[in-house]
Design a protein around this motif. Structure first.
Motif, mmCIF file in Angstrom:
data_model
loop_
_atom_site.group_PDB
_atom_site.id
_atom_site.type_symbol
_atom_site.label_atom_id
_atom_site.label_comp_id
_atom_site.label_asym_id
_atom_site.label_seq_id
_atom_site.Cartn_x
_atom_site.Cartn_y
_atom_site.Cartn_z
ATOM 1 N N ASP A 128 0.823 -1.206 0.000
ATOM 2 C CA ASP A 128 0.000 0.000 0.000
ATOM 3 C C ASP A 128 0.857 1.256 0.000
ATOM 4 N N LYS A 129 1.943 1.244 0.768
ATOM 5 C CA LYS A 129 2.847 2.398 0.812
ATOM 6 C C LYS A 129 3.515 2.607 -0.543
ATOM 7 N N SER A 130 3.899 1.513 -1.186
ATOM 8 C CA SER A 130 4.536 1.607 -2.498
ATOM 9 C C SER A 130 3.566 2.177 -3.527
ATOM 10 N N ARG A 131 2.310 1.729 -3.487
ATOM 11 C CA ARG A 131 1.312 2.234 -4.427
ATOM 12 C C ARG A 131 1.036 3.716 -4.178
ATOM 13 N N LYS A 132 0.971 4.106 -2.925
ATOM 14 C CA LYS A 132 0.721 5.503 -2.580
ATOM 15 C C LYS A 132 1.865 6.388 -3.054
ATOM 16 N N LEU A 133 3.108 5.909 -2.864
ATOM 17 C CA LEU A 133 4.276 6.669 -3.307
ATOM 18 C C LEU A 133 4.277 6.829 -4.824
ATOM 19 N N MET A 134 3.901 5.772 -5.532
ATOM 20 C CA MET A 134 3.854 5.831 -7.003
ATOM 21 C C MET A 134 2.842 6.861 -7.477
ATOM 22 N N TRP A 135 1.687 6.916 -6.827
ATOM 23 C CA TRP A 135 0.669 7.880 -7.231
ATOM 24 C C TRP A 135 1.111 9.301 -6.911
ATOM 25 N N ILE A 136 1.757 9.518 -5.787
ATOM 26 C CA ILE A 136 2.239 10.859 -5.438
ATOM 27 C C ILE A 136 3.267 11.332 -6.455
ATOM 28 N N LEU A 137 4.210 10.463 -6.798
ATOM 29 C CA LEU A 137 5.227 10.818 -7.778
ATOM 30 C C LEU A 137 4.608 11.072 -9.155
ATOM 31 N N THR A 138 3.588 10.288 -9.494
ATOM 32 C CA THR A 138 2.915 10.483 -10.780
ATOM 33 C C THR A 138 2.254 11.849 -10.849
ATOM 34 N N VAL A 139 1.593 12.260 -9.774
ATOM 35 C CA VAL A 139 0.939 13.572 -9.734
ATOM 36 C C VAL A 139 1.968 14.690 -9.852
ATOM 37 N N ILE A 140 3.095 14.560 -9.161
ATOM 38 C CA ILE A 140 4.150 15.578 -9.221
ATOM 39 C C ILE A 140 4.716 15.680 -10.635
ATOM 40 N N LEU A 141 5.020 14.517 -11.233
ATOM 41 C CA LEU A 141 5.589 14.513 -12.580
ATOM 42 C C LEU A 141 4.597 15.067 -13.607
ATOM 43 N N LEU A 142 3.320 14.761 -13.424
ATOM 44 C CA LEU A 142 2.308 15.275 -14.346
ATOM 45 C C LEU A 142 2.198 16.794 -14.234
ATOM 46 N N ALA A 143 2.281 17.315 -13.010
ATOM 47 C CA ALA A 143 2.227 18.764 -12.806
ATOM 48 C C ALA A 143 3.418 19.448 -13.477
ATOM 49 N N VAL A 144 4.614 18.869 -13.314
ATOM 50 C CA VAL A 144 5.806 19.428 -13.954
ATOM 51 C C VAL A 144 5.677 19.345 -15.473
ATOM 52 N N LEU A 184 9.401 6.878 -16.547
ATOM 53 C CA LEU A 184 10.187 8.017 -16.090
ATOM 54 C C LEU A 184 11.285 8.385 -17.084
ATOM 55 N N VAL A 185 11.896 7.371 -17.712
ATOM 56 C CA VAL A 185 12.936 7.631 -18.721
ATOM 57 C C VAL A 185 12.336 8.400 -19.901
ATOM 58 N N CYS A 186 11.146 7.971 -20.366
ATOM 59 C CA CYS A 186 10.476 8.685 -21.461
ATOM 60 C C CYS A 186 10.106 10.099 -21.033
ATOM 61 N N TRP A 187 9.651 10.249 -19.790
ATOM 62 C CA TRP A 187 9.312 11.570 -19.263
ATOM 63 C C TRP A 187 10.541 12.476 -19.259
ATOM 64 N N LEU A 188 11.666 11.949 -18.792
ATOM 65 C CA LEU A 188 12.904 12.732 -18.748
ATOM 66 C C LEU A 188 13.350 13.154 -20.146
#
Length: 402
Positions: A4-20, A380-384
């Protein structure tokens, strides 16, 4: 607990990357001005005065159809965005980019936020010419905007085709009429409902999808026709809207390709003055360059995901994915008939490949949930890479790189 913690971290990072992603996208849109064809299409084309209203756009496109080319729909969209103004066009481009990401998720049937970001990241990061296909206003109208209509049209047909392994498909394969009715009822209860009013809006959508680009329109028409044949074989009947949409797409493709302006424009291309063998060589070279240079990054990712799904995990690719790949192949091969194959013209083919990549990724993650983080890292590589393209351009414009 750790899962659950791993899934939550993935979603938080996804939201941050999408905002950027969105912030950089908007900044890049603002810094890229109207240029080249944008300046010409902001006028009446045949007359040296700017367009002022919708009537001017219609007159311009009639002249364009007979004197320069058949992409009347895409260039009408272009002139509408130019008429709206530069700032409004920037906002529209970002919104349509988000809409494209949503359509990719819809077609690939992977409707999650990480998949949405992954689709957008691949469209930008694996793009042969991101600037001319997504940010240049003329390129955005010809490729970014019109691809949304193409995916919407494809989705209407592909969703009707049951995949291998579904109850409906098994009942049809067994030839069980009673079981077929049960399978159809269970599939409808699982979420496959008729799209409201489709018999009315599939005609304009089919025209838009067909009257798009010289390579994408016919390719999409072929796929819709293949879906109709498959459903006719399996069900013995087809829905009226499918026939109407297919005919509308065919009509749109014909109008795009048969435009008198295409002949006028082709006569001005130097290659057309060469002999037949030299032209065949040059067109073969253009096809090779498109696959081994322009599309190579996305084909590399597609090949890896396909091997993991089909060769390692021994899972079927699925009929819908096979049709999407066939459509991509047709859109690439159709350019052999064109005297010019610019890198930006691979945009539609790229998007189809991205749809397949996401769909296969969904199959893989359903089987191997432990591969979620490797999938996220690949995204993430494609995003970068996409952020590097935009970041480098902004740094040059702002004078940070001299």
């Amino acid at each position: 607990m750790m899962k659950d913690k791993s899934r939550k971290l993935m979603w938080i990072l996804t939201v941050i990357l999408l905002a950027v992603f969105l912030m950089v996208l908007q900044k890049t849109q603002i810094e890229i001005p109207f240029m080249m064809d944008d300046l010409w299409y902001s006028t009446m084309l045949a007359e040296d005065r700017p367009i002022e209203n919708f009537s001017d756009i219609m007159k311009s496109q009639v002249w364009h159809y007979y004197n320069w080319g058949g992409r009347s729909v895409t260039h009408a969209i272009l002139q509408l965005t130019l008429l709206a103004g530069e700032r409004a066009a920037d906002i529209l481009n970002v919104l349509v980019t988000l809409l494209l990401g949503g359509m990719i998720c819809l077609v690939s049937e992977y409707r999650r936020l990480p998949a949405f970001l992954a689709g957008l990241s691949m469209v930008l990061g694996l793009n042969a010419n991101w600037k001319m296909s997504m940010f240049w206003q003329a390129g955005a109208a010809n490729y970014l905007y019109i691809t949304v209509f193409i995916l919407a049209f494809l989705y209407c047909y592909l969703r009707e085709l049951p995949e291998e392994g579904s109850l409906l498909f098994r009942k049809k394969a067994e030839g069980d009429p009673a079981g077929r009715e049960t399978g159809e009822a269970e599939e409808q209860s699982a979420g496959l409902k008729a799209l409201p009013g489709i018999v009315f809006w599939i005609i304009p959508l089919g025209i838009l999808a067909g009257w798009s680009n010289e390579n994408m329109g016919p390719a999409v028409w072929v796929i819709s026709f293949v879906v109709i044949l498959l459903l006719w074989k399996e069900k013995g009947s087809i829905r009226l809207w499918m026939v109407l949409g297919n005919l509308a797409c065919l009509a749109g493709s014909y109008l795009c390709i048969a435009a008198p302006g295409n002949m006028v424009r082709s006569a001005q291309i130097a290659e057309e003055q060469y002999g037949i063998f030299w032209r065949l060589f040059l067109r073969g070279y253009a096809e090779c360059k498109a696959s081994l240079e322009y599309l190579f990054p996305v084909l590399l990712v597609l090949g890896f995901v396909w091997m993991l799904n089909c060769c390692v995990l021994k899972q079927s690719m699925g009929r819908r994915n096979a049709l999407l790949l066939f459509c991509a192949l047709l859109s690439w091969g159709a350019m052999f008939l064109s005297p010019h194959y610019p890198d930006r013209a691979t945009f539609g083919t790229l998007v189809l490949c991205v749809c397949v990549i996401l769909s296969l990724s969904r199959k893989i993650l359903r089987r191997r949930a432990d591969l979620a983080w490797p999938f996220w890292c690949g995204m993430l590589v494609c995003w970068l890479r996409g952020m590097y393209f935009c970041g480098e351009y902004l740094a040059i414009v702002w004078g940070w790189i001299r």
